[in-house]
Design a protein around this motif. Structure first.
Motif, PDB file in Angstrom:
ATOM      1  N   GLY A  34       2.942  -4.956  12.341  1.00 17.25           N
ATOM      2  CA  GLY A  34       4.387  -4.817  12.999  1.00 17.25           C
ATOM      3  C   GLY A  34       4.861  -3.448  13.335  1.00 17.25           C
ATOM      4  N   MET A  35       4.160  -3.027  11.908  1.00 14.29           N
ATOM      5  CA  MET A  35       4.706  -1.506  11.566  1.00 14.29           C
ATOM      6  C   MET A  35       5.044  -0.095  12.741  1.00 14.29           C
ATOM      7  N   ALA A  36       3.374  -0.582  13.166  1.00 15.59           N
ATOM      8  CA  ALA A  36       3.289   0.580  14.290  1.00 15.59           C
ATOM      9  C   ALA A  36       4.422   0.102  16.340  1.00 15.59           C
ATOM     10  N   THR A  37       4.213  -1.743  15.641  1.00 16.34           N
ATOM     11  CA  THR A  37       4.852  -1.493  17.124  1.00 16.34           C
ATOM     12  C   THR A  37       6.600  -0.982  17.102  1.00 16.34           C
ATOM     13  N   LEU A  38       6.709  -1.491  15.767  1.00 22.08           N
ATOM     14  CA  LEU A  38       8.416  -1.091  15.814  1.00 22.08           C
ATOM     15  C   LEU A  38       8.973   0.635  15.826  1.00 22.08           C
ATOM     16  N   GLN A  39       7.423   0.982  14.863  1.00 20.87           N
ATOM     17  CA  GLN A  39       7.874   2.809  14.940  1.00 20.87           C
ATOM     18  C   GLN A  39       7.331   3.253  16.092  1.00 20.87           C
ATOM     19  N   GLY A  40       7.068   3.025  16.723  1.00 22.88           N
ATOM     20  CA  GLY A  40       7.276   3.531  18.299  1.00 22.88           C
ATOM     21  C   GLY A  40       8.352   4.009  19.009  1.00 22.88           C
ATOM     22  N   PRO A  70       4.068   3.713  23.444  1.00 20.84           N
ATOM     23  CA  PRO A  70       3.319   3.244  22.610  1.00 20.84           C
ATOM     24  C   PRO A  70       3.949   2.295  21.436  1.00 20.84           C
ATOM     25  N   PRO A  71       2.914   1.572  20.389  1.00 21.32           N
ATOM     26  CA  PRO A  71       2.922   2.085  19.114  1.00 21.32           C
ATOM     27  C   PRO A  71       2.550   3.099  18.476  1.00 21.32           C
ATOM     28  N   GLU A  72       3.200   3.576  17.363  1.00 24.41           N
ATOM     29  CA  GLU A  72       3.145   4.714  16.277  1.00 24.41           C
ATOM     30  C   GLU A  72       2.396   4.521  15.418  1.00 24.41           C
ATOM     31  N   ILE A  73       1.332   4.732  14.650  1.00 19.66           N
ATOM     32  CA  ILE A  73       1.239   4.950  12.874  1.00 19.66           C
ATOM     33  C   ILE A  73       2.186   5.585  12.724  1.00 19.66           C
ATOM     34  N   LEU A  74       2.342   5.245  11.794  1.00 22.75           N
ATOM     35  CA  LEU A  74       3.051   6.708  10.268  1.00 22.75           C
ATOM     36  C   LEU A  74       1.837   7.051   9.417  1.00 22.75           C
ATOM     37  N   TYR A  75       1.694   8.119   9.594  1.00 20.77           N
ATOM     38  CA  TYR A  75       0.548   9.097   8.728  1.00 20.77           C
ATOM     39  C   TYR A  75       1.248   9.222   7.827  1.00 20.77           C
ATOM     40  N   GLY A  76       0.517   9.427   6.383  1.00 16.85           N
ATOM     41  CA  GLY A  76       0.844   9.344   4.578  1.00 16.85           C
ATOM     42  C   GLY A  76       0.144   8.660   3.766  1.00 16.85           C
ATOM     43  N   SER A  77      -0.018   7.640   4.428  1.00 16.26           N
ATOM     44  CA  SER A  77      -1.387   6.240   4.257  1.00 16.26           C
ATOM     45  C   SER A  77       0.350   5.509   3.212  1.00 16.26           C
ATOM     46  N   ILE A  78       0.917   5.536   3.782  1.00 16.20           N
ATOM     47  CA  ILE A  78       2.446   5.047   3.194  1.00 16.20           C
ATOM     48  C   ILE A  78       2.292   3.065   2.610  1.00 16.20           C
ATOM     49  N   VAL A  79       0.845   2.083   3.425  1.00 14.78           N
ATOM     50  CA  VAL A  79       0.933   1.057   2.623  1.00 14.78           C
ATOM     51  C   VAL A  79       0.255   1.690   1.200  1.00 14.78           C
ATOM     52  N   ASP A  80      -1.152   2.675   1.273  1.00 12.91           N
ATOM     53  CA  ASP A  80      -1.930   2.869   0.551  1.00 12.91           C
ATOM     54  C   ASP A  80      -1.136   3.234  -0.870  1.00 12.91           C
ATOM     55  N   TYR A  81       0.157   3.832  -0.117  1.00 10.66           N
ATOM     56  CA  TYR A  81       0.356   4.200  -1.292  1.00 10.66           C
ATOM     57  C   TYR A  81       1.952   3.472  -2.119  1.00 10.66           C
ATOM     58  N   TYR A  82       2.326   2.606  -1.186  1.00 11.22           N
ATOM     59  CA  TYR A  82       3.010   1.525  -1.584  1.00 11.22           C
ATOM     60  C   TYR A  82       2.498   0.714  -2.465  1.00 11.22           C
ATOM     61  N   ALA A  83       0.709   0.286  -1.951  1.00 12.42           N
ATOM     62  CA  ALA A  83      -0.061  -1.069  -2.515  1.00 12.42           C
ATOM     63  C   ALA A  83      -0.212  -0.386  -4.219  1.00 12.42           C
TER      64      ALA A  83
END
Length: 406
Positions: free
Chosen positions: A169-175, A180-193
């Motif tokens: 749902g991150m892309a849907t709420l970012q859009g 349309p849904p939008e990706i938040l670039y910068g690997s935010i999920v990876d870095y938070y993990a």
């Protein structure tokens, strides 16, 4: 007799074959981590541990970490790999070969932490499952980074940052609402993990000081993506499905064009809203009950935003940043390059200069956490593929000899 880390005292009296880091000790100095992970989440989690003084041995297959092959405008190395693998020793081990597998297992017997991102069914098959290694080293903190966790229908599915953004749902709420849904670039999920990896491993090491036992630590990209949205993941009883979960506060708080450049403005509180109106000359909105709450301003943003843009067009983003000062939270949109020499970044000592055997000299992040009494050793450049293989092999031989003597 054992040391604080639980290793035999005799082991600490025999000089390691691995180079010692220079500088002050860190909170995790004396901790050895075997990093078998690839891409970002696991490797950067290990770099965060290295920032705190841990010794990191990055073990790669002959083909190397796949992140080394990612597109980069650097001709010889991957910029992303350099950024997420600072302060590590690197060895190439082909664990399909019995002798290299035995070298790895010997290193793990001496280690405090193992981090990998194999799928849950792969690790036991190649001989490094949790139960298999716990028998060899009961004090081992075993950190498995996965896409979706260790159970459930997706447990063997590979996980990727932007896939998880889209799924959760991150892309849907970012859009935008009508887009349309939008990706938040910068690997935010990876870095938070990676932050979850470092935090969880540190907590497990702390608990080991009490119990004397290691344990399994699981971190998944799914959990990271869900945790990032904790403020949205609230669904009250009797609420419908289409409830508002967008935490943005309308078109006033956001990025706006100026005479030159773009400016982010946050004006949610009455104080900030009044200051914005006063400093931009939008006095017609001051004291007007129609616009005196965040919700009202969001509702009536078509009336406010054109006037705001007209006012902002009289000065550059940097000029507005100075004019607003502390009275209106804001920031001119800068490039990443601008941050290397930003006075605030420089004052915090966040950037270090590294010397790399192939790239030469480059600047990068030094560390993100400050410890007053144990600041940690000096960072060093990310390694080339197999740069320290001979040293790591020699260390494994030393450990084998020590084992025979004990």
């Amino acid at each position: 007799m054992t040391t604080q880390s639980g290793k035999p005292a005799e082991q600490t009296q025999l000089a390691s074959c691995l180079p010692r880091r220079t500088g002050a000790p860190g909170p995790l100095s004396g901790i050895r981590v075997i990093d078998m992970s690839a891409y970002i989440a696991g490797p950067y989690g290990c770099s965060l541990l290295a920032d705190q003084g841990a010794e990191i041995i990055k073990v790669e297959p002959p083909s190397g970490d796949n992140l080394r092959k990612y597109p980069s405008t650097l001709e010889t190395e991957s910029r992303a790999f350099l950024g997420v693998n600072r302060s590590k020793l690197a060895a190439v081990l082909d664990i399909k070969q019995p002798e290299d597998l035995e070298t790895l297992l010997t290193l793990i017997e001496s280690a405090d932490v193992l981090v990998h991102n194999f799928r849950p069914t792969v690790a036991p098959r190649i001989g490094i499952g949790y139960e298999q290694l716990q028998a060899r080293n009961p004090r081992l903190i075993y950190c498995a980074v996965s896409g979706y966790g260790e159970s459930g229908p997706l447990k063997d599915k590979a996980g990727f940052d932007q896939v998880l953004q889209t799924m959760t749902g991150m892309a849907t709420l970012q859009g935008k609402k009508e887009g349309p849904p939008e990706i938040l670039y910068g690997s935010i999920v990876d870095y938070y993990a990676s932050a979850l990896v470092a935090g969880a491993v540190s907590s497990a090491l702390f608990e080991r000081e009490r119990s004397g036992m290691g344990q399994f630590v699981g971190v998944s990209l799914l959990a990271a993506a869900m945790t990032l949205q904790t403020g949205r993941l609230v669904w009250a009883e009797n609420e419908g499905r289409e409830v508002g979960r967008d935490m943005r506060s309308g078109g006033i708080t956001g990025i706006h064009p100026t005479k030159e450049g773009y400016l982010y403005i946050s004006a949610n509180t009455p104080h900030f809203w009044n200051a914005l109106c006063e400093k931009t000359g939008m006095t017609e909105f001051l004291g007007n009950e129609r616009y005196d709450t965040v919700r009202k301003r969001a509702l009536h943003q078509p009336e406010i935003v054109p006037t705001l843009h007209q006012a902002l067009s009289t000065k550059t983003a940097l000029e507005w940043e100075v004019l607003f000062g502390e009275e209106v939270p804001c920031a001119a949109a800068r490039s990443v390059e601008d941050m290397f020499d930003h006075p605030q970044v420089q004052s915090q000592g966040m950037i270090a200069t590294y010397q790399h055997p192939v790239v030469g000299q480059y600047r990068g992040l030094k560390r993100g956490v400050r410890f007053e009494r144990t600041p940690g050793p000096e960072p060093f450049a990310a390694p080339t593929l197999g740069q320290h293989t001979e040293l790591v092999q020699a260390e494994a031989n030393r450990l084998r000899l020590l084992k025979k003597q004990l």
